[in-house]
Write a protein that holds these residues in place. Structure first.
Motif, PDB file in Angstrom:
ATOM      1  N   LEU A   5       0.860  -1.190   0.000  1.00 17.41           N
ATOM      2  CA  LEU A   5       0.000   0.000   0.000  1.00 17.41           C
ATOM      3  C   LEU A   5       0.892   1.233   0.000  1.00 17.41           C
ATOM      4  O   LEU A   5       1.747   1.395   0.875  1.00 17.41           O
ATOM      5  CB  LEU A   5      -0.913   0.012   1.227  1.00 17.41           C
ATOM      6  N   VAL A   6       0.686   2.106  -0.974  1.00 14.66           N
ATOM      7  CA  VAL A   6       1.530   3.300  -1.137  1.00 14.66           C
ATOM      8  C   VAL A   6       0.764   4.541  -0.708  1.00 14.66           C
ATOM      9  O   VAL A   6      -0.285   4.861  -1.291  1.00 14.66           O
ATOM     10  CB  VAL A   6       1.979   3.459  -2.604  1.00 14.66           C
ATOM     11  N   HIS A   7       1.268   5.201   0.317  1.00 15.37           N
ATOM     12  CA  HIS A   7       0.684   6.492   0.684  1.00 15.37           C
ATOM     13  C   HIS A   7       1.050   7.511  -0.389  1.00 15.37           C
ATOM     14  O   HIS A   7       2.214   7.636  -0.786  1.00 15.37           O
ATOM     15  CB  HIS A   7       1.198   6.977   2.038  1.00 15.37           C
ATOM     16  N   ILE A   8       0.056   8.258  -0.881  1.00 17.61           N
ATOM     17  CA  ILE A   8       0.273   9.236  -1.943  1.00 17.61           C
ATOM     18  C   ILE A   8      -0.223  10.602  -1.494  1.00 17.61           C
ATOM     19  O   ILE A   8      -1.324  10.736  -0.950  1.00 17.61           O
ATOM     20  CB  ILE A   8      -0.447   8.810  -3.241  1.00 17.61           C
ATOM     21  N   CYS A   9       0.606  11.613  -1.723  1.00 16.26           N
ATOM     22  CA  CYS A   9       0.256  12.981  -1.331  1.00 16.26           C
ATOM     23  C   CYS A   9      -0.163  13.839  -2.510  1.00 16.26           C
ATOM     24  O   CYS A   9      -0.868  14.835  -2.340  1.00 16.26           O
ATOM     25  CB  CYS A   9       1.432  13.634  -0.606  1.00 16.26           C
ATOM     26  N   CYS A  10       0.280  13.494  -3.724  1.00 12.06           N
ATOM     27  CA  CYS A  10      -0.069  14.279  -4.912  1.00 12.06           C
ATOM     28  C   CYS A  10       0.343  13.521  -6.167  1.00 12.06           C
ATOM     29  O   CYS A  10       1.183  12.611  -6.109  1.00 12.06           O
ATOM     30  CB  CYS A  10       0.604  15.659  -4.889  1.00 12.06           C
ATOM     31  N   GLY A  11      -0.223  13.911  -7.286  1.00  6.57           N
ATOM     32  CA  GLY A  11       0.088  13.256  -8.539  1.00  6.57           C
ATOM     33  C   GLY A  11       1.521  13.450  -8.988  1.00  6.57           C
ATOM     34  O   GLY A  11       2.132  12.545  -9.576  1.00  6.57           O
ATOM     35  N   VAL A  12       2.073  14.629  -8.716  1.00 10.20           N
ATOM     36  CA  VAL A  12       3.437  14.926  -9.158  1.00 10.20           C
ATOM     37  C   VAL A  12       4.439  13.988  -8.510  1.00 10.20           C
ATOM     38  O   VAL A  12       5.294  13.401  -9.179  1.00 10.20           O
ATOM     39  CB  VAL A  12       3.787  16.400  -8.857  1.00 10.20           C
ATOM     40  N   GLU A  51      -5.717  14.607  -9.716  1.00  8.93           N
ATOM     41  CA  GLU A  51      -4.473  14.371 -10.437  1.00  8.93           C
ATOM     42  C   GLU A  51      -3.822  13.048 -10.011  1.00  8.93           C
ATOM     43  O   GLU A  51      -3.233  12.342 -10.833  1.00  8.93           O
ATOM     44  CB  GLU A  51      -3.512  15.531 -10.231  1.00  8.93           C
ATOM     45  N   THR A  52      -3.940  12.716  -8.725  1.00  8.45           N
ATOM     46  CA  THR A  52      -3.425  11.430  -8.239  1.00  8.45           C
ATOM     47  C   THR A  52      -4.166  10.276  -8.904  1.00  8.45           C
ATOM     48  O   THR A  52      -3.556   9.292  -9.351  1.00  8.45           O
ATOM     49  CB  THR A  52      -3.591  11.339  -6.708  1.00  8.45           C
ATOM     50  N   ALA A 164       2.399  14.554 -18.664  1.00  6.85           N
ATOM     51  CA  ALA A 164       1.020  14.258 -18.269  1.00  6.85           C
ATOM     52  C   ALA A 164       0.211  15.520 -18.011  1.00  6.85           C
ATOM     53  O   ALA A 164      -0.988  15.430 -17.742  1.00  6.85           O
ATOM     54  CB  ALA A 164       1.018  13.378 -17.020  1.00  6.85           C
ATOM     55  N   GLN A 165       0.848  16.689 -18.084  1.00 12.03           N
ATOM     56  CA  GLN A 165       0.210  17.986 -17.816  1.00 12.03           C
ATOM     57  C   GLN A 165      -0.461  17.990 -16.442  1.00 12.03           C
ATOM     58  O   GLN A 165      -1.596  18.417 -16.273  1.00 12.03           O
ATOM     59  CB  GLN A 165      -0.806  18.311 -18.908  1.00 12.03           C
ATOM     60  N   LEU A 166       0.296  17.518 -15.438  1.00 14.33           N
ATOM     61  CA  LEU A 166      -0.221  17.470 -14.078  1.00 14.33           C
ATOM     62  C   LEU A 166      -0.189  18.850 -13.432  1.00 14.33           C
ATOM     63  O   LEU A 166       0.696  19.667 -13.705  1.00 14.33           O
ATOM     64  CB  LEU A 166       0.613  16.505 -13.229  1.00 14.33           C
ATOM     65  N   TYR A 167      -1.133  19.076 -12.554  1.00 14.67           N
ATOM     66  CA  TYR A 167      -1.123  20.284 -11.728  1.00 14.67           C
ATOM     67  C   TYR A 167       0.072  20.209 -10.787  1.00 14.67           C
ATOM     68  O   TYR A 167       0.239  19.244 -10.053  1.00 14.67           O
ATOM     69  CB  TYR A 167      -2.431  20.353 -10.925  1.00 14.67           C
ATOM     70  N   LYS A 223      -5.917  17.563 -24.131  1.00 14.29           N
ATOM     71  CA  LYS A 223      -4.729  18.412 -24.119  1.00 14.29           C
ATOM     72  C   LYS A 223      -5.082  19.739 -23.477  1.00 14.29           C
ATOM     73  O   LYS A 223      -6.086  20.356 -23.821  1.00 14.29           O
ATOM     74  CB  LYS A 223      -4.222  18.635 -25.545  1.00 14.29           C
ATOM     75  N   GLU A 224      -4.247  20.169 -22.526  1.00 10.89           N
ATOM     76  CA  GLU A 224      -4.406  21.492 -21.927  1.00 10.89           C
ATOM     77  C   GLU A 224      -3.400  22.463 -22.546  1.00 10.89           C
ATOM     78  O   GLU A 224      -2.233  22.109 -22.745  1.00 10.89           O
ATOM     79  CB  GLU A 224      -4.175  21.432 -20.415  1.00 10.89           C
ATOM     80  N   GLU A 225      -3.853  23.662 -22.851  1.00  8.93           N
ATOM     81  CA  GLU A 225      -2.973  24.721 -23.318  1.00  8.93           C
ATOM     82  C   GLU A 225      -3.040  25.862 -22.301  1.00  8.93           C
ATOM     83  O   GLU A 225      -4.021  26.595 -22.246  1.00  8.93           O
ATOM     84  CB  GLU A 225      -3.398  25.222 -24.701  1.00  8.93           C
ATOM     85  N   GLY A 226      -2.001  25.989 -21.473  1.00  7.28           N
ATOM     86  CA  GLY A 226      -1.971  27.033 -20.468  1.00  7.28           C
ATOM     87  C   GLY A 226      -1.525  28.359 -21.064  1.00  7.28           C
ATOM     88  O   GLY A 226      -0.762  28.405 -22.018  1.00  7.28           O
ATOM     89  N   PHE A 227      -2.021  29.432 -20.481  1.00  6.06           N
ATOM     90  CA  PHE A 227      -1.593  30.762 -20.913  1.00  6.06           C
ATOM     91  C   PHE A 227      -1.559  31.703 -19.710  1.00  6.06           C
ATOM     92  O   PHE A 227      -2.339  31.574 -18.773  1.00  6.06           O
ATOM     93  CB  PHE A 227      -2.507  31.316 -22.012  1.00  6.06           C
TER      94      PHE A 227
END
Length: 413
Positions: A5-12, A51-52, A164-167, A223-227
């Protein structure tokens, strides 16, 4: 077969760490457990969870969402508010997260636990190792100490995260750490905007990520395009007419008023949808609508930033030539504002269904998740065939900025 079992705090942190665990334990059964009681506000918790889940789905790993327990965390770290980063408060925070993970692991017959916190260069690896091993022994589990940072782990994480265009959050989630880092500053990360999804806000981004997660669950490419853009917000505002405080809103990109502005109405102009009162100081205006008070979206970005306050038709007869006005207005311009467009389907598709991710502060002038979900499902086959795409533009109420960016129709402003 070892069950981990892996504790996860964020997708990054998870995007490379989970791959590393699968590589080192190829025969193990792996599941994730998302739990971060230190994160504030709750919208941030949900955003990191989405995101996770995206990362875990991509790797075929089941992940559990633990309850949001900020009050439990606040109680646990009481008295440690002024501790520095990597100090006692962080140790207590690690204890909480790994204890909860171990409880879940024992209840569900896992053999071992670990945490992707060991991925972060901001966390003390040795402290995490000691805490993890101590808690694991308590629950008759093994703790896997994996140094994910070795052999270019950070660089691999950053590359995978970008692909992956993660936050990519800019704080661990702890409000006390932010207080120390930005002493005396307005901290926008800790603010929730209620019903509205303002341009460049966490709520707007969360909306985009929720739609993306849904579309990807249907196998659709996204696909996200940030600006970047100059963002704006009201810090505080007061409008008094003949000493009576009046409900009002403020037009986007109005600049601040220094101190207290005491002025008179010098002229009135009448337009189809409003009466405009021009004041004799500060090039300031008051719009009196022909309807009840509402926020006004911009159709184009504002070039001029004179303060414009908006009142409803209830006060139409109260404002005339020489009416005394008092205004206090503090606004903030942010050159680092950021929004994004989301493209679902083939970007080259000829036909486009257009939607927007932001709203006015009261939540109006916008689309709901149900609206867009329905449109995707209704046109699913055509999207899959590449005949049609769905585009959700960002920052509409600030002047249709997302659509302008998409079309490259920049103007000199």
């Amino acid at each position: 077969m070892k069950k981990i079992l892996v504790h996860i705090c964020c997708g990054v942190d998870a995007v490379y760490a989970l791959r590393k665990i699968k590589e080192e334990y190829p025969d193990a059964y792996i599941e994730g457990y998302f739990y971060d009681p230190n994160i504030h506000p709750e919208e941030e918790y949900i955003l990191r969870w989405i995101e996770t889940e995206r990362v875990c789905n991509d790797l075929g790993i089941k992940c559990y969402l633990a309850p949001y327990e900020i009050e439990k965390w606040l109680t646990a770290v009481k008295g440690l508010e002024n501790e520095p980063e990597r100090g006692k408060r962080c140790s207590v925070c690690h204890d909480l997260r790994l204890e909860k993970t171990a409880e879940f692991a024992r209840e569900n017959r896992f053999d071992a636990i670990t945490t992707v916190l060991m991925m972060s260069p901001k966390k003390d690896f040795q402290v995490l190792k000691e805490i993890g091993e101590s808690i694991a022994r308590k629950y008759d589990l093994q703790f896997l100490s994996i140094d994910f940072r070795k052999n270019g782990g950070i660089e691999k994480m950053n590359r995978l995260s970008k692909e992956a265009q993660l936050y990519h959050q800019n704080y661990c989630g702890c409000m006390y750490a932010l207080f120390q880092q930005r002493e005396g500053e307005y901290i926008k990360e800790l603010v929730s905007y209620g019903k509205g999804r303002l341009p460049g806000s966490r709520e707007e981004l969360l909306f985009i990520k929720q739609i993306r997660a849904f579309a990807e669950s249907l196998g659709l490419p996204c696909k996200e395009e940030g600006f970047n853009f100059v963002n704006w917000r009201v810090i505080h505002s007061i409008l008094k007419i003949n000493k009576q405080e009046i409900p009002h809103s403020v037009l986007w990109f109005s600049r601040s008023v220094k101190g207290i502005l005491r002025a008179k109405v010098k002229n009135l102009m009448y337009e189809d949808d409003k009466k405009v009162a021009l004041l004799n100081k500060y090039n300031c205006k008051i719009w009196i609508l022909n309807q009840t008070l509402k926020d006004i979206p911009l159709e184009m970005p504002r070039v001029f930033t004179e303060p414009i306050l908006i009142v409803g038709s209830d006060y139409r007869d109260l404002i005339d030539i020489d009416t005394k006005v008092e205004i206090r207005l503090k606004t903030e311009f942010d050159e680092n504002g950021r929004s994004q467009n989301l493209i679902i389907g083939n970007p080259e598709a000829v036909h486009t269904l257009e939607y927007y991710s932001d709203t006015l502060p009261d939540g109006k002038e916008g689309y709901s998740f149900i609206n867009i979900k329905g449109a995707i499902l209704e046109n699913l086959d055509r999207i899959r065939r590449g005949e049609i795409k769905v585009v959700i533009y960002g920052a509409k109420t600030a002047g249709n900025l997302g659509k302008m960016y998409m079309k490259k129709a920049f103007i000199n402003i």
